[in-house]
Every structure is written in structure tokens, then in C-alpha cells.
Design a protein around this motif. Structure first.
Motif, PDB file in Angstrom:
ATOM      1  N   HIS A 119       0.803  -1.215   0.000  1.00  0.00           N
ATOM      2  CA  HIS A 119       0.000   0.000   0.000  1.00  0.00           C
ATOM      3  C   HIS A 119       0.839   1.270   0.000  1.00  0.00           C
ATOM      4  O   HIS A 119       0.614   2.131  -0.841  1.00  0.00           O
ATOM      5  CB  HIS A 119      -1.073   0.035   1.087  1.00  0.00           C
ATOM      6  CG  HIS A 119      -1.922   1.237   0.888  1.00  0.00           C
ATOM      7  ND1 HIS A 119      -2.983   1.268   0.013  1.00  0.00           N
ATOM      8  CD2 HIS A 119      -1.757   2.500   1.319  1.00  0.00           C
ATOM      9  CE1 HIS A 119      -3.447   2.488  -0.057  1.00  0.00           C
ATOM     10  NE2 HIS A 119      -2.715   3.268   0.718  1.00  0.00           N
ATOM     11  N   HIS A 163      -6.890  -3.030   3.854  1.00  0.00           N
ATOM     12  CA  HIS A 163      -8.018  -2.928   2.916  1.00  0.00           C
ATOM     13  C   HIS A 163      -7.791  -3.802   1.681  1.00  0.00           C
ATOM     14  O   HIS A 163      -8.703  -3.991   0.889  1.00  0.00           O
ATOM     15  CB  HIS A 163      -8.321  -1.473   2.540  1.00  0.00           C
ATOM     16  CG  HIS A 163      -7.243  -0.756   1.802  1.00  0.00           C
ATOM     17  ND1 HIS A 163      -7.017   0.576   1.971  1.00  0.00           N
ATOM     18  CD2 HIS A 163      -6.332  -1.167   0.907  1.00  0.00           C
ATOM     19  CE1 HIS A 163      -6.008   0.951   1.195  1.00  0.00           C
ATOM     20  NE2 HIS A 163      -5.577  -0.093   0.551  1.00  0.00           N
ATOM     21  N   HIS A 164      -6.578  -4.324   1.533  1.00  0.00           N
ATOM     22  CA  HIS A 164      -6.350  -5.264   0.432  1.00  0.00           C
ATOM     23  C   HIS A 164      -6.745  -6.677   0.827  1.00  0.00           C
ATOM     24  O   HIS A 164      -6.624  -7.599   0.034  1.00  0.00           O
ATOM     25  CB  HIS A 164      -4.880  -5.244   0.016  1.00  0.00           C
ATOM     26  CG  HIS A 164      -4.477  -3.921  -0.563  1.00  0.00           C
ATOM     27  ND1 HIS A 164      -4.621  -3.625  -1.895  1.00  0.00           N
ATOM     28  CD2 HIS A 164      -3.976  -2.803   0.019  1.00  0.00           C
ATOM     29  CE1 HIS A 164      -4.205  -2.383  -2.107  1.00  0.00           C
ATOM     30  NE2 HIS A 164      -3.822  -1.859  -0.971  1.00  0.00           N
TER      31      HIS A 164
HETATM   32 CU   LIG Z   1      -3.948   0.049  -0.582  1.00  0.00          CU
END
Ligand SMILES: [Cu+2]
Ligand code: HEM
Length: 631
Positions: free
Chosen positions: A295, A344-345
Motif C-alpha cells: 500500500h 483494505h487489500h
Molecule cells: Cu492500498
């Protein structure tokens, strides 16, 4: 000032410098190949990055042909690719390798090394008033490690079973079991070696950027007088230095699983009815380690592009950048927040819903500084005296992609929506707009803007316009329809989805996208021609072609060792003093002392100097009253 003098380079650092101690005997090798000069290293990064981008783009065209004509055979593919396209159709495993290497090269080799490496190297010493990087030798090493890593990554095409195939995120078990698929074998090993060297290169570069920015600024260049490009490169370097080692840690454990029988990421796997010896590991662990880098990586890619566009937009709007401090604080906010959103992945990995909720909230909060930046760009453009140079068009294009791609990020950040959209073309559409297109446009804006500084010549403007419009429209035609495919559930990383009856209707859209991609790819020929032709035959550049305020435009057009022939100029004001009433040019370079003009946009510039602040206030008042008289 600087305790980190560049002794090993024979260059005295600081403002009281004398003639250089000794002369350099430059040979072809030390000048062009093993150069330790930041300007030459910037060019090396740029040209390598451009070559890698062309390769990655051609790979995407190859797999797009498969997506457009899933059942058709093209004999030329077999001529071109041999055993990887038997009978003129892409081999299914090779398709996955193409997607993997396309993504890996674009994200890491083009947008991380190519973009950041080029402009950090070029601008950090120039815009801060330093004679070179803190360690020019390490800087050279950083480029050469990157170059070797690139060769190894491309070399994997010549292995028996082809390059790595598990996708650029190399999730286990595909990446951990050498027998899992053809792309899990030798190609995967080369991927891991290449990326380890790549990270070493990034760390050398990053540490150099950070120490140069902290230690080697010229007199007067306090942190709040640094251009936003430098702020962006600084925070990007910090992100990289903190995040990349975590990827290496993950990769080392992966190598152990692959070669030494450990079970960090694997457990209870049966292959062809045979129980493997793995037990107790978890592929989710890998995902945590990967996305802890992964990220921040998307911000490593986008932040330099945002910094470049601030510079280009302010210069070409002939206006002070709107909300300079807010821009810096939002960059800092993005840097800090980007470390606490990686989950969030992983919404679909079955994580505890409470944990998912936490990641969801942090993810949505990161939209705030991003929106602040967007607002600042628009406010800077507002009522500007805009010059539409090609660089400016690309910078505005970036803002457009950043908005349209960012909005879908808010959807994906919601766990409940992401569970449906995960691994569909919606995600592909989202990240190609916000990371792919926006960052590439930032890079192109930078190339057009600083080309005169790098090569002493101008690029052709008309070709620049042609390049911009075809690429801008092309990118939307390619990536916008993918949202709708994703909403309908078309999965990514599928060789052919036509076996699923309800998805067959999307083939015609895919054909359209592929042709749009081919046209956008051809548009890059206009750029490549313009770039390489102008290096040798472009019009000679003036010293300050865009009327900029920053220090790099005070150096001679011809590059010299140590950047400035005499003393390094002193800085008096922030870098965005454009269009001040009462001054005879519409820009006041950072090197103009207040004794020559008291105009400055930031009272902060007068800190530690109460006398000139007083004079400044009087000066502003006289300006105002004379303006009133005119009216
Ligand atoms: Cu991300
Ligand atoms: C000519 C322009 C481009 C086209 C037509 C294109 C198209 C595609 C397509 C169709 C996929 C495969 C999706 C799937 O099957 O899952 C893909 C994957 C990907 N692309 Fe691009 N792309 C382009 C440029 C870029 C750029 C500039 C970037 C830089 C960020 C990029 C990064 C990626 C990544 C990270 C993946 C995922 C790879 C993976 O799933 O492992 N692409 N691209």
C-alpha cells in the motif's frame, strides 16, 4: 552548514567554497557509464525507465489481444513468441506471466525507479542548492543495482518455462511451491532475486535523498522554503526506506519456504494426491507483509507525481500555489496514514470484521488529505493566467485522473462493497486510473517541463499536444469501460471468461478496449520521437524557459560539475512568488533579496528578520494605496 561534505567527490560543499581542489579526468566510462554526477544519473534512470515502460506496454498489448479475441489464433504471435504461443494463441500460463511482468515492471521499474529516480536525482541537489548528492558514489551504485535488477527481470523471459506467473503481488501458494505452475519455477526465483536487488537500490537511493535534503541545503533554504517537489521526494524516500525492507523480509521467508522446506506461508497442501510436508504456516501472513509495503508503494508511486504537478501547475498558472502549508501537511498525512491501511487489500481473507472496520476507517480518512491536494490544485488554477504548455496539460491530466480514479477508491475502501468488487475489473479500472494513468502523466509532465534543464534543448510543442490528447482520451477509453465490466463481475487475471455464458457479452467491449490501447500505445511513438530527436536536434534552450522561480534555473544551460560555476546562490523567499503586483516581471526568483523587492507571498519568509517584515508591511500598504489611485 553541511557536515556531510562530499569529500570523496572532491567537491567542497557549502557557500564559502573555493575553486575545486583538483580536476577530474573524465573518460567516456566515468562520464556516461559510471558517472557519479546526479544529473547524469537522473538521465540514466529516465532512459532506462522509458525503455522498461515501452516493454511493459508491449506486454499489455499482447495479453489484450487475447482478451479481445479469446478464441482466435494469430500466426504472428507464434512467430514472435514461439513456444509461448503455440498455434498462434497465447499459452494460458504465459498469459499469467505477461500480466505479472507487465504489472511488476510498471509499478516498480517504471513508476518507482524511473519516476522517483529521475526527478529526485535531478531536482534534489538543483532545487536545494547543493553541488551533488550526499554520497555520489552510493547514488551511482543505486542506479547500477536497478539496472542489474531490470536485466534479471527481463532475463526471466529466456528461462525454459517463462517468467513469474503469480501476479505482481506474488501470493503464496503459487509463489511458494516451485511446482505449482510453470511460472512458479525458475522465473519466480529470478523475480525474487531481481526484486531483492531492486530494494537494495531503492534503499541506497532513499537514504541518499533523505540525507541530502536534511544536510545539504544552501543558505536560507529552510524547510518551509523548499519547493513542493522536494517535500514530495523527501516523504516518498521516507516511505520507501520504511516499507521496502518489510517486502525483503517477506521475500526471504518465501525463499526459505521454496527452497529449505520451512512452512511460513504454507500448510497442509496436497498436490496431485500427495500430501506435502508443510504444516502450520499461513498465506495470510504473506499478504500482511506484502501489503505493508504494497500500500505505501502506491503512494511512493503517486507522491512524486503530485509534487511535480504542483510545480508545473503553479509555474504555468503564474500564480502562487494555493495553500502551500496545507499541501505539505497533506503529504505528511498521506505518508503517516498509508502505513495503517494495508488491510483494505485483505477484506476478503476472512479477517475479523472489527479489524476490517478499523482498516476501513483509516482508508477512508486518507481520502481527506488527497482531497485537500486536489482542492489546492483547482484553487491554484482558478483565475490563473494559464499557459497550456505540454507539461501543463499533462499536469492537469493528472488532476483529472487523480479525481476520477480516487472516487472509486472510496467505494473499494468500504469492506462491504469490496467483497463484491475484489479481483474484478473494477479494481483494475481503479488502480489504472489513479496509479497507472495519474502517475504516468505526472512523470510525462516532469519530462516535458525539465527536458530543457536535462538536455539543454527544447522539445517540440506540437508533437507534445498530439501526444497529450491521444494519450489522455485513449487512457479514459481503455480504463473507463473496465468499471462496468467489474460491476458485472468480470474477473481479472482470467485467460478467457467466455465459458461463462453471462459474461460473453463483454467480449465486444474488450475488443474496443484493446483497439483503444493499441492507439494509445502508438501515440507514444510521437513522444519517443520527440524525446530522442530533441536530445540531439531540438532548439537550444534558454536558461529559464518557463520563467520559474526555483534554483535549478539559475544554473548554466550547459551542465557543469558542481552545478554552479561560482558560489551557490543564497535563498531569500519561498518558491512561489509569481505575479506580485508592483514587480516588473511576473515572477521573483528565490534568489532575489528583499532589498530589491519586498514582495513576498509568505510573511513567514521574514521570520527572524523583524525589520524587513515591518518594511514589507509598509511596502504592501504603499502598493495598495497606489493601486487605489490608479483605479
Ligand atoms: Cu492500498
Ligand atoms: C497501455 C496501457 C495499459 C494497459 C492497456 C493495461 C492493461 C492491463 C490489464 C488488462 C491488466 C490485467 C488485468 C487482469 O487480467 O487482471 C493489467 C494488469 C496490471 N497493470 Fe496494466 N495496463 C496499462 C498500463 C499500466 C500502467 C501505466 C501501470 C502502472 C501502475 C499498470 C499496472 C498494472 C498492474 C499493477 C497490473 C496487475 C498485475 C497483476 O495482476 O499482477 N498498467 N494491465
Amino acid at each position: 552548514m553541511s557536515t556531510l561534505a562530499v569529500q570523496d567527490h572532491g567537491v567542497a560543499q557549502g557557500h564559502h567554497d573555493h575553486d575545486h581542489g583538483h580536476h577530474h579526468h573524465e573518460t567516456f566510462l566515468t562520464k556516461y557509464i559510471f558517472s557519479q554526477d546526479h544529473k547524469m544519473i537522473a538521465k540514466q534512470f529516465l532512459i532506462t525507465g522509458i525503455i522498461m515502460a515501452v516493454i511493459a506496454m508491449m506486454l499489455s498489448i499482447l495479453f489484450r489481444i487475447q482478451l479481445a479475441y479469446p478464441e482466435k489464433a494469430f500466426p504472428f504471435l507464434e512467430t514472435l513468441l514461439g513456444r509461448f504461443a503455440p498455434g498462434g494463441r497465447l499459452d494460458t500460463n504465459f498469459y499469467l506471466s505477461l500480466v505479472t511482468i507487465h504489472g511488476t515492471i510498471m509499478v516498480f521499474f517504471v513508476l518507482t525507479a524511473g519516476l522517483s529516480g529521475t526527478f529526485s536525482n535531478l531536482l534534489i541537489p538543483y532545487q536545494l542548492g547543493a553541488r551533488d548528492m550526499a554520497s555520489p558514489f552510493m547514488n551511482m551504485l543505486s542506479y547500477w543495482l536497478f539496472f542489474i535488477a531490470s536485466c534479471i527481470m527481463l532475463g526471466s523471459f529466456f528461462t525454459e518455462k517463462g517468467p513469474a506467473g503469480p501476479g505482481w503481488t506474488i501470493y503464496p501458494p503459487l509463489s511458494a511451491l516451485p511446482k505449482a505452475m510453470p511460472g512458479s519455477g525458475m522465473g519466480m526465483t529470478l523475480w525474487l532475486i531481481s526484486m531483492t536487488l531492486f530494494v537494495a537500490s531503492q534503499l541506497m537511493g532513499g537514504i541518499n535523498y533523505i540525507s541530502t535534503i536534511l544536510n545539504m541545503r544552501t543558505k536560507g533554504m529552510d524547510l518551509w522554503k523548499m519547493p513542493l517537489t522536494i517535500w514530495a521526494f523527501f516523504l516518498t524516500a521516507i516511505l520507501g526506506v520504511l516499507a521496502f525492507p518489510v517486502l525483503v523480509a517477506g521475500v526471504v521467508l518465501l525463499i526459505f519456504d521454496r527452497s529449505f522446506g520451512t512452512s511460513f506461508y504454507l500448510s497442509d497442501i496436497v498436490i496431485q494426491n500427495q500430501q506435502t510436508t508443510f504444516e502450520g504456516g499461513s498465506p495470510i501472513l504473506f499478504q500482511h507483509l506484502f501489503w505493508f509495503l504494497g500500500h505505501p508503494e502506491v503512494y511512493i508511486v503517486i507522491m512524486p507525481a503530485l509534487g511535480i504537478s504542483s510545480e508545473v501547475i503553479a509555474t504555468n498558472s503564474r500564480k502562487p500555489i494555493f495553500g502551500y502549508h496545507a499541501m505539505v501537511y497533506s503529504l505528511i498525512g498521506i505518508t503517516v496514514l498509508s502505513f495503517i491501511v494495508w488491510g483494505h487489500h485483505m477484506f476478503v481473507t476472512g479477517m475479523n470484521p472489527f479489524l476490517g472496520g478499523v482498516f476501513m476507517i483509516t482508508t477512508l480518512i486518507i481520502a481527506v488529505p488527497s482531497a485537500v491536494k486536489t482542492f489546492n490544485y483547482l484553487a491554484t488554477l482558478w483565475r490563473g493566467n494559464i499557459r497550456f504548455t505540454p507539461a501543463m496539460l499533462f499536469a492537469i491530466g493528472l488532476v483529472s485522473f487523480f479525481i476520477s480514479g480516487g472516487i472509486t477508491g472510496i467505494f473499494l475502501g468500504n469492506a462491504a462493497l469490496d467483497i463484491n468488487l475484489h479481483d474484478t475489473y473494477f479494481v483494475v479500472a481503479h488502480f489504472h486510473l489513479v496509479m497507472g494513468s495519474a502517475a504516468i502523466f505526472g512523470m510525462l509532465a516532469g519530462v516535458y517541463h525539465w527536458f530543457p534543464k536535462m538536455f539543454g534543448r527544447m522539445m517540440d510543442t506540437k508533437l507534445g499536444y498530439l501526444h497529450f490528447w491521444l494519450t489522455f482520451i485513449g487512457a479514459y477509453l481503455v480504463f473507463f469501460p473496465m468499471h462496468f465490466m467489474g460491476l458485472d463481475g468480470v474477473p481479472r487475471r482470467y485467460y478467457s471468461f467466455t465459458e461463462i455464458e453471462s459474461l460473453k457479452q463483454w467480449v465486444s467491449v474488450n475488443t474496443f478496449i484493446t483497439w483503444a490501447a493499441i492507439v494509445s500505445a502508438l501515440a507514444q511513438v510521437a513522444f519517443l520521437w520527440n524525446f530522442f530527436y530533441s536530445i540531439f536536434f531540438g532548439e537550444k534552450a534558454p536558461q529559464n524557459p518557463w520563467g520559474s522561480t526555483t534554483l535549478e534555473w539559475t544554473t548554466p544551460v550547459e551542465h557543469i560539475h558542481g552545478n554552479w560555476p561560482g558560489e551557490i546562490p543564497t535563498v531569500y523567499r519561498w518558491p512561489y512568488d509569481y505575479s506580485k503586483p508592483g514587480h516588473d516581471t511576473d515572477f521573483i526568483p528565490q534568489t532575489t533579496p528583499f532589498s530589491q523587492t519586498l514582495a513576498s507571498n509568505l510573511p513567514h519568509d521574514f521570520e527572524d528578520n523583524p525589520v524587513s517584515l515591518e518594511e514589507h508591511k509598509q511596502w504592501v500598504n504603499t502598493q495598495r494605496s497606489s493601486e487605489k489611485e490608479v483605479k
